[in-house]
Design a protein around this motif. Structure first.
Motif, PDB file in Angstrom:
ATOM      1  N   ASP A 246       0.794  -1.245   0.000  1.00 19.70           N
ATOM      2  CA  ASP A 246       0.000   0.000   0.000  1.00 19.70           C
ATOM      3  C   ASP A 246       0.820   1.285   0.000  1.00 19.70           C
ATOM      4  OD1 ASP A 246      -1.967  -1.898   0.239  1.00 19.70           O
ATOM      5  OD2 ASP A 246      -2.584  -1.330   2.251  1.00 19.70           O
TER       6      ASP A 246
ATOM      7  N   SER B  14      -2.990   7.012  -2.814  1.00 14.00           N
ATOM      8  CA  SER B  14      -4.216   7.190  -2.033  1.00 14.00           C
ATOM      9  C   SER B  14      -3.936   7.919  -0.727  1.00 14.00           C
ATOM     10  CB  SER B  14      -4.862   5.839  -1.728  1.00 14.00           C
ATOM     11  OG  SER B  14      -5.102   5.111  -2.905  1.00 14.00           O
TER      12      SER B  14
ATOM     13  N   SER C  39      -7.533  -1.416  -2.424  1.00  8.64           N
ATOM     14  CA  SER C  39      -8.591  -0.909  -3.297  1.00  8.64           C
ATOM     15  C   SER C  39      -9.948  -1.097  -2.634  1.00  8.64           C
ATOM     16  CB  SER C  39      -8.537  -1.684  -4.624  1.00  8.64           C
ATOM     17  OG  SER C  39      -9.541  -1.276  -5.495  1.00  8.64           O
TER      18      SER C  39
ATOM     19  N   PHE D  60      -9.464   5.420  -1.913  1.00  8.13           N
ATOM     20  CA  PHE D  60      -9.108   4.042  -2.243  1.00  8.13           C
ATOM     21  C   PHE D  60     -10.013   3.453  -3.329  1.00  8.13           C
ATOM     22  CE2 PHE D  60      -7.418   4.736   2.008  1.00  8.13           C
ATOM     23  CZ  PHE D  60      -6.114   4.327   1.823  1.00  8.13           C
TER      24      PHE D  60
ATOM     25  N   VAL E  34      -5.328   4.950  -6.702  1.00  8.75           N
ATOM     26  CA  VAL E  34      -4.871   3.596  -6.376  1.00  8.75           C
ATOM     27  C   VAL E  34      -3.778   3.206  -7.371  1.00  8.75           C
ATOM     28  CG1 VAL E  34      -5.524   1.194  -6.010  1.00  8.75           C
ATOM     29  CG2 VAL E  34      -7.113   3.018  -5.386  1.00  8.75           C
TER      30      VAL E  34
END
Length: 199
Positions: free
Chosen positions: A9, A13, A52, A60, A67
């Motif tokens: 991650d 975002s 996501s 997200f 994303v």
């Protein structure tokens, strides 16, 4: 190839959220890049994971365009990119299958957020039998509000609340929770030194 780096991650975002300014390491991508270079030099697997939440309309939601990997990061040809919709990188993806097919037994985990997706992935990976190392200074998180704090507060209100848990304390608690139980804790410098490379 028995090791893999799981980058969790490290995506635009987070930069699109007001809370980004409170992140423990605004330059997390720099340390992630060091790990990526380390694993590529050793001809070991790098796996990229993005979070996501389709249809939510927030940062997200893939429809909004955030994303994607942070712009400082570059995925090489052949490096898997998987999208998850759960906190851990296994439950809603084919990550375990991918690792099994490649004979991976050891994972190094890094990314955002330390106590959420990184820690949850680490715990599950350990339960699945992987030997896990968390590159702790290649993780980042934000201050966490007290459970009784009202929703919708500004960043300034969050930071002014004495009950808010500072990001550095969140990371420290994650280290204590994972070390010796679910993972080995290491820094990027230590991992580079173990590979015979200068920091």
């Amino acid at each position: 190839m028995t090791r893999a780096l799981i980058v969790i991650d490290v995506q635009e975002s987070f930069r699109a959220r007001p809370l980004w300014e409170t992140t423990s390491d605004l330059k997390i991508a720099d340390r992630v890049n060091r790990l990526v270079r380390l694993f590529r030099r050793a001809n070991e697997q790098v796996v990229w994971v993005l979070h996501s939440e389709p249809g939510t309309g927030d940062v997200f939601d893939p429809a909004l365009g955030h994303v994607r990997l942070m712009e400082e990061l570059e995925r090489a040809d052949g490096e898997p990119l998987i999208h998850k919709t759960s906190h851990n990188a296994f439950t809603t993806t084919n990550l375990q299958q991918l690792l099994t097919e490649r004979g991976i037994t050891d994972l190094t985990v890094c990314g955002i957020r330390t106590e959420q997706c990184v820690e949850t992935t680490t715990r599950l990976a350990a339960d699945l039998g992987y030997r896990v190392t968390v590159a702790i200074d290649a993780t980042a998180t934000n201050p966490i509000p007290h459970r009784d704090a009202p929703a919708g507060r500004s960043v300034a209100e969050l930071l002014a609340d004495p009950r808010t848990l500072p990001a550095e304390e969140v990371i420290r608690r994650t280290e204590y929770a994972l070390a010796g139980r679910f993972a080995t804790i290491a820094t990027v410098d230590q991992l580079e030194a173990a590979a015979g490379l200068a920091a």
